[in-house]
Structure formats: structure tokens, C-alpha cells
Design a protein around this motif. Structure first.
Motif, PDB file in Angstrom:
ATOM      1  N   VAL A  33     -13.012  13.157  -4.459  1.00 24.01           N
ATOM      2  CA  VAL A  33     -11.970  12.306  -3.885  1.00 24.01           C
ATOM      3  C   VAL A  33     -11.221  13.035  -2.774  1.00 24.01           C
ATOM      4  CG1 VAL A  33      -9.863  11.015  -4.390  1.00 24.01           C
ATOM      5  CG2 VAL A  33     -11.762  10.979  -6.017  1.00 24.01           C
ATOM      6  N   GLU A  34     -10.989  14.326  -2.938  1.00 26.38           N
ATOM      7  CA  GLU A  34     -10.269  15.094  -1.921  1.00 26.38           C
ATOM      8  C   GLU A  34     -10.991  15.027  -0.580  1.00 26.38           C
ATOM      9  OE1 GLU A  34     -11.512  16.643  -4.795  1.00 26.38           O
ATOM     10  OE2 GLU A  34      -9.701  16.254  -5.951  1.00 26.38           O
ATOM     11  N   GLU A  35     -12.317  15.066  -0.617  1.00 23.19           N
ATOM     12  CA  GLU A  35     -13.106  14.997   0.613  1.00 23.19           C
ATOM     13  C   GLU A  35     -13.010  13.610   1.254  1.00 23.19           C
ATOM     14  OE1 GLU A  35     -14.549  17.592   2.197  1.00 23.19           O
ATOM     15  OE2 GLU A  35     -13.567  18.750   0.615  1.00 23.19           O
ATOM     16  N   GLU A  91      -0.702   5.757   4.575  1.00 19.03           N
ATOM     17  CA  GLU A  91      -0.168   6.287   3.318  1.00 19.03           C
ATOM     18  C   GLU A  91      -1.226   6.126   2.252  1.00 19.03           C
ATOM     19  OE1 GLU A  91       3.909   4.767   2.362  1.00 19.03           O
ATOM     20  OE2 GLU A  91       3.532   3.550   4.154  1.00 19.03           O
ATOM     21  N   TRP A  92      -1.215   7.028   1.281  1.00 23.68           N
ATOM     22  CA  TRP A  92      -2.124   6.883   0.161  1.00 23.68           C
ATOM     23  C   TRP A  92      -1.482   7.504  -1.068  1.00 23.68           C
ATOM     24  CZ3 TRP A  92      -4.352  10.754  -2.781  1.00 23.68           C
ATOM     25  CH2 TRP A  92      -4.220  12.056  -2.294  1.00 23.68           C
ATOM     26  N   GLY A  93      -2.000   7.129  -2.213  1.00 22.58           N
ATOM     27  CA  GLY A  93      -1.511   7.706  -3.455  1.00 22.58           C
ATOM     28  C   GLY A  93      -2.471   7.432  -4.593  1.00 22.58           C
ATOM     29  N   GLN A  94      -2.300   8.225  -5.638  1.00 20.66           N
ATOM     30  CA  GLN A  94      -3.096   8.074  -6.855  1.00 20.66           C
ATOM     31  C   GLN A  94      -2.178   7.610  -7.965  1.00 20.66           C
ATOM     32  OE1 GLN A  94      -5.293  11.557  -8.043  1.00 20.66           O
ATOM     33  NE2 GLN A  94      -5.989  10.618  -9.936  1.00 20.66           N
ATOM     34  N   ASP A  95      -2.631   6.617  -8.709  1.00 17.69           N
ATOM     35  CA  ASP A  95      -1.829   6.077  -9.803  1.00 17.69           C
ATOM     36  C   ASP A  95      -1.627   7.141 -10.881  1.00 17.69           C
ATOM     37  OD1 ASP A  95      -0.650   3.701 -11.280  1.00 17.69           O
ATOM     38  OD2 ASP A  95      -2.129   4.448 -12.724  1.00 17.69           O
ATOM     39  N   ILE A  96      -0.380   7.305 -11.314  1.00 16.13           N
ATOM     40  CA  ILE A  96      -0.084   8.251 -12.392  1.00 16.13           C
ATOM     41  C   ILE A  96       0.710   7.597 -13.523  1.00 16.13           C
ATOM     42  CG2 ILE A  96      -0.177  10.293 -10.916  1.00 16.13           C
ATOM     43  CD1 ILE A  96       2.937  10.249 -10.956  1.00 16.13           C
TER      44      ILE A  96
END
Length: 105
Positions: free
Chosen positions: A18-20, A39-44
Motif C-alpha cells: 500500500v505504501e508504494e 488527501e488520503w487516509g486509512q480507516d482506524i
């Protein structure tokens, strides 16, 4: 900020770096002047039942729909889309004119 938004919500396939993918998206938006913000984000916090397996959200802002249309046909976007498409298991795309209901403080 009003304008036109491109919202992408995804669930990546197992073993995807995912980082790539995110680095690739950041490179892509830096190459295309029509993208005003990214903008982006990962659900936590989301409960699994509610997020339905989706884990990441990406939002791009454009001044107008025509800028988004130019972005979609940009060679860098076309190239990156092939890589991105192979990495996702599920996706939701929403493209919409935004309405500002509350301005940032």
C-alpha cells in the motif's frame, strides 16, 4: 473550498504494498496541475460491519469538472490507473461538484 471532488474508497488485495501505491498517487498528483489538493487516509476507527472491508480513502479536489476530465485523460493518470486497478479488491468512486456547508475556521 467549493469545486469538483474525486473520492475513491478502496479495499486493497492481500499482500499489496500500500505504501508504494500511495507514493505513486502522490507522484501522480504532483505531476498534474489540475489537481488542486490531494488527501488520503486509512480507516482506524470504523466498525467492520459498517466499512464493509474498505480500508483507505483518497480525495482529490479540482477547480471545476473540466479539470477533473483533463486529469482522467492525462497520460500519467492513464499509466497509474493500470497499476492501481490491479492492486484493489473492491472500490467505490464518486465524482461530484462539492458544496461547502461550513468553511474551515
Amino acid at each position: 473550498m467549493e469545486g469538483f471532488k474525486h473520492l475513491v474508497v478502496v479495499k486493497f488485495k492481500e499482500n499489496v504494498a500500500v505504501e508504494e501505491i500511495v507514493k505513486g498517487m502522490e507522484k501522480l498528483v504532483s505531476e498534474v496541475d489540475a489537481v488542486k489538493s490531494f488527501e488520503w487516509g486509512q480507516d482506524i476507527e470504523g466498525q467492520e460491519m459498517l466499512r464493509q472491508g474498505f480500508t483507505h480513502a483518497f480525495v482529490m479536489t479540482f477547480d471545476k469538472k473540466e479539470d477533473y476530465t483533463a486529469f482522467v485523460s492525462h497520460p500519467s493518470h492513464v499509466e497509474f490507473s493500470a497499476t492501481f486497478s490491479t492492486a484493489i479488491e473492491k472500490i467505490v468512486l464518486l465524482d461530484f461538484p462539492s458544496v461547502l456547508a461550513k468553511a474551515p475556521a
